[in-house]
Design a protein around this motif. Structure first.
Motif, short mmCIF file in Angstrom:
data_model
loop_
_atom_site.label_atom_id
_atom_site.label_comp_id
_atom_site.label_asym_id
_atom_site.label_seq_id
_atom_site.Cartn_x
_atom_site.Cartn_y
_atom_site.Cartn_z
N ASN A 4 0.81 -1.22 0.00
CA ASN A 4 0.00 0.00 0.00
C ASN A 4 0.84 1.27 0.00
OD1 ASN A 4 0.20 1.07 3.01
ND2 ASN A 4 -0.04 -1.14 3.10
N LYS A 5 2.09 1.20 0.51
CA LYS A 5 2.93 2.40 0.56
C LYS A 5 3.43 2.81 -0.83
CE LYS A 5 4.47 1.76 5.33
NZ LYS A 5 5.64 1.58 6.23
N CYS A 6 3.25 1.93 -1.80
CA CYS A 6 3.71 2.24 -3.16
C CYS A 6 2.69 3.10 -3.92
CB CYS A 6 3.96 0.95 -3.94
SG CYS A 6 5.26 -0.08 -3.24
N PHE A 7 1.53 3.32 -3.31
CA PHE A 7 0.46 4.03 -4.01
C PHE A 7 -0.04 5.20 -3.17
CE2 PHE A 7 0.45 -0.43 -5.16
CZ PHE A 7 0.49 -0.38 -6.55
N ASP A 8 -0.51 6.24 -3.84
CA ASP A 8 -1.12 7.36 -3.14
C ASP A 8 -2.45 7.70 -3.81
OD1 ASP A 8 -0.62 8.84 -5.44
OD2 ASP A 8 1.23 9.71 -4.63
N LYS A 9 -3.03 8.83 -3.42
CA LYS A 9 -4.34 9.21 -3.95
C LYS A 9 -4.24 10.34 -4.96
CE LYS A 9 -6.60 7.74 0.33
NZ LYS A 9 -7.36 8.16 1.53
N GLY A 10 -3.09 10.45 -5.60
CA GLY A 10 -2.90 11.52 -6.57
C GLY A 10 -3.44 11.17 -7.94
N THR A 11 -4.71 10.80 -7.98
CA THR A 11 -5.33 10.43 -9.24
C THR A 11 -6.33 11.50 -9.67
OG1 THR A 11 -7.15 9.22 -8.18
CG2 THR A 11 -5.12 7.99 -8.65
N LEU A 12 -6.79 11.38 -10.90
CA LEU A 12 -7.74 12.35 -11.44
C LEU A 12 -9.04 12.36 -10.63
CD1 LEU A 12 -8.49 14.34 -13.70
CD2 LEU A 12 -9.31 12.39 -15.03
N ALA A 13 -9.58 11.18 -10.34
CA ALA A 13 -10.83 11.10 -9.60
C ALA A 13 -10.70 11.72 -8.21
CB ALA A 13 -11.30 9.65 -9.48
N TRP A 14 -9.58 11.43 -7.51
CA TRP A 14 -9.39 11.97 -6.17
C TRP A 14 -9.20 13.48 -6.20
CZ3 TRP A 14 -11.09 9.68 -2.17
CH2 TRP A 14 -11.04 8.29 -2.05
N SER A 15 -8.58 13.99 -7.27
CA SER A 15 -8.40 15.44 -7.37
C SER A 15 -9.75 16.13 -7.53
CB SER A 15 -7.49 15.79 -8.54
OG SER A 15 -8.09 15.48 -9.79
N VAL A 16 -10.68 15.47 -8.23
CA VAL A 16 -12.04 16.02 -8.38
C VAL A 16 -12.76 15.96 -7.04
CG1 VAL A 16 -14.28 15.71 -9.49
CG2 VAL A 16 -12.18 15.41 -10.82
N ILE A 17 -12.65 14.82 -6.34
CA ILE A 17 -13.30 14.66 -5.05
C ILE A 17 -12.78 15.69 -4.04
CG2 ILE A 17 -13.54 13.10 -3.07
CD1 ILE A 17 -13.51 10.78 -5.08
N SER A 18 -11.48 15.99 -4.11
CA SER A 18 -10.90 16.94 -3.15
C SER A 18 -11.46 18.35 -3.33
CB SER A 18 -9.38 16.97 -3.29
OG SER A 18 -8.99 17.49 -4.54
N ARG A 19 -12.04 18.65 -4.49
CA ARG A 19 -12.66 19.96 -4.69
C ARG A 19 -13.89 20.11 -3.81
NH1 ARG A 19 -14.21 22.00 -10.16
NH2 ARG A 19 -14.35 23.88 -8.90
N VAL A 20 -14.44 19.01 -3.36
CA VAL A 20 -15.60 19.04 -2.47
C VAL A 20 -15.17 18.78 -1.02
CG1 VAL A 20 -17.75 17.88 -1.84
CG2 VAL A 20 -17.26 18.38 -4.22
N VAL A 21 -14.36 17.75 -0.79
CA VAL A 21 -14.02 17.36 0.58
C VAL A 21 -12.73 17.99 1.07
CG1 VAL A 21 -15.23 15.17 0.28
CG2 VAL A 21 -12.76 15.27 -0.14
N GLY A 22 -12.09 18.83 0.23
CA GLY A 22 -10.87 19.53 0.66
C GLY A 22 -9.75 18.57 1.00
N LYS A 23 -9.10 18.83 2.15
CA LYS A 23 -7.98 17.98 2.59
C LYS A 23 -8.42 17.07 3.73
CE LYS A 23 -4.51 21.43 1.30
NZ LYS A 23 -3.38 22.28 1.76
N SER A 24 -9.58 16.48 3.58
CA SER A 24 -10.12 15.62 4.63
C SER A 24 -9.38 14.29 4.70
CB SER A 24 -11.61 15.36 4.39
OG SER A 24 -11.78 14.48 3.30
N LEU A 25 -9.68 13.54 5.74
CA LEU A 25 -9.09 12.22 5.94
C LEU A 25 -9.34 11.32 4.74
CD1 LEU A 25 -7.67 10.49 8.17
CD2 LEU A 25 -9.95 9.78 8.90
N LEU A 26 -10.44 11.52 4.07
CA LEU A 26 -10.82 10.69 2.92
C LEU A 26 -9.79 10.75 1.80
CD1 LEU A 26 -12.95 8.93 1.46
CD2 LEU A 26 -14.01 11.06 0.68
N VAL A 27 -9.21 11.91 1.55
CA VAL A 27 -8.31 12.06 0.40
C VAL A 27 -6.85 12.25 0.79
CG1 VAL A 27 -10.11 13.05 -1.04
CG2 VAL A 27 -8.68 14.57 0.31
N SER A 28 -6.57 12.43 2.08
CA SER A 28 -5.19 12.66 2.50
C SER A 28 -4.41 11.35 2.55
CB SER A 28 -5.15 13.34 3.86
OG SER A 28 -5.74 12.51 4.85
N SER A 29 -3.11 11.45 2.66
CA SER A 29 -2.25 10.28 2.76
C SER A 29 -0.99 10.65 3.53
CB SER A 29 -1.90 9.75 1.37
OG SER A 29 -1.27 10.75 0.59
#
Length: 286
Positions: A64-89
């Motif tokens: 799991n440490k080889c991957f992060d949430k820097g994807t297109l979908a997560w970048s869109v989601i972060s526009r709503v949820v900001g820097k919440s636990l859901l999208v942070s790493s």
């Protein structure tokens, strides 16, 4: 090993965009049944649908440490949820998780169980009325409604002002729906004036203002009454009083807003989808 989705006969500069634009679930479900890994491309972004359970475990747990949430979908989601636990790493995720953990203790969740029972009863009553009137039931919509009510009540409480409660029950699901639509635009830039992009932008602002107002009210009530937090079981109240064990600092208003929306998005949509599939499976039983 990797197989491309055979969705659109002619590959264009947009990749599989047109092929996935309609009946996305059906096409990707079919592909997942045919192969362990499915590769598809939207413009310049390559994505992989992993269907093999052992491979999922290897990716999500063993490496799991080889991957992060820097994807297109997560970048869109972060526009709503900001820097919440859901999208942070990473370190930020660990810090946020440490602050949030006390709000999710077993005894705290148990205190909220009556809310889940109430919304389930309300759902059953709606279905009973529809049955009496020989009306059909949209199970997907009903599960979204039921889980939305549960999430809103556990987050904000049943003591929220009536008008504000109505705005929340209308506004947050609309934001989540527009977010899903925004993701399905397959990465088209937000500045492109599509109908969904406009709806997405217009739905966020009123919800932000409303949640910020509720947070200010809750903070004021907590400062005015020391017993307020002790008798409250709602997540927003517990998050307001949560602090980092090392620094003693709590969440800012913006961080609170991000976490509230993040919890709603993570808990509401995933649970609704899971419940909908359960009903589908139960409907197939003879």
């Amino acid at each position: 090993m990797f197989q491309s989705v055979k969705i659109f006969a002619l590959k264009t500069l947009l990749g599989d965009l047109y092929g996935l634009r309609y009946e996305t679930l059906g096409k990707l479900t079919k592909a997942s049944h045919e192969q362990a890994v499915t590769k598809y491309r939207i413009i310049r972004t390559r994505s992989y649908l992993i269907s093999d359970l052992e491979m999922i475990k290897e990716l999500m747990i063993d490496h799991n440490k080889c991957f992060d949430k820097g994807t297109l979908a997560w970048s869109v989601i972060s526009r709503v949820v900001g820097k919440s636990l859901l999208v942070s790493s990473g370190e930020l995720w660990r810090k946020q998780r440490q602050i949030a953990v006390p709000a999710f203790k077993a005894e705290q969740i148990y205190e909220l169980s009556s809310i889940f029972v109430d919304v389930a009863k309300e759902c059953a009553q709606r279905w009973e009325e529809k049955s009496k009137n020989n009306e059909s039931v949209d199970v997907g919509f009903e599960m979204m409604t039921t889980t939305a009510m549960a999430a809103i009540r556990t987050l904000f409480g049943t003591d929220t002002n009536g008008d504000e409660y109505s705005e929340i029950t209308d506004g947050i699901p609309r934001v989540i729906s527009n977010l899903a639509n925004r993701i399905s635009e397959s990465g088209l830039p937000s500045w492109i004036p599509t109908k969904r992009n406009r709806e997405f932008r217009h739905s966020i602002m009123p919800v932000n203002k409303l949640i910020e107002k509720i947070i200010r009210q809750k903070r004021f009530e907590a400062c005015k009454n020391d017993e307020y937090q002790k008798r409250s079981t709602y997540l927003i109240d517990n998050l307001i009083h949560a602090t980092n064990n090392l620094t003693g600092k709590g969440l800012s208003d913006r961080e609170l807003r991000d976490e509230v929306i993040g919890y709603f998005y993570a808990g509401h949509t995933t649970t609704a989808v899971a419940l909908t599939w359960i009903w589908i499976i139960l409907g197939q039983e003879e």
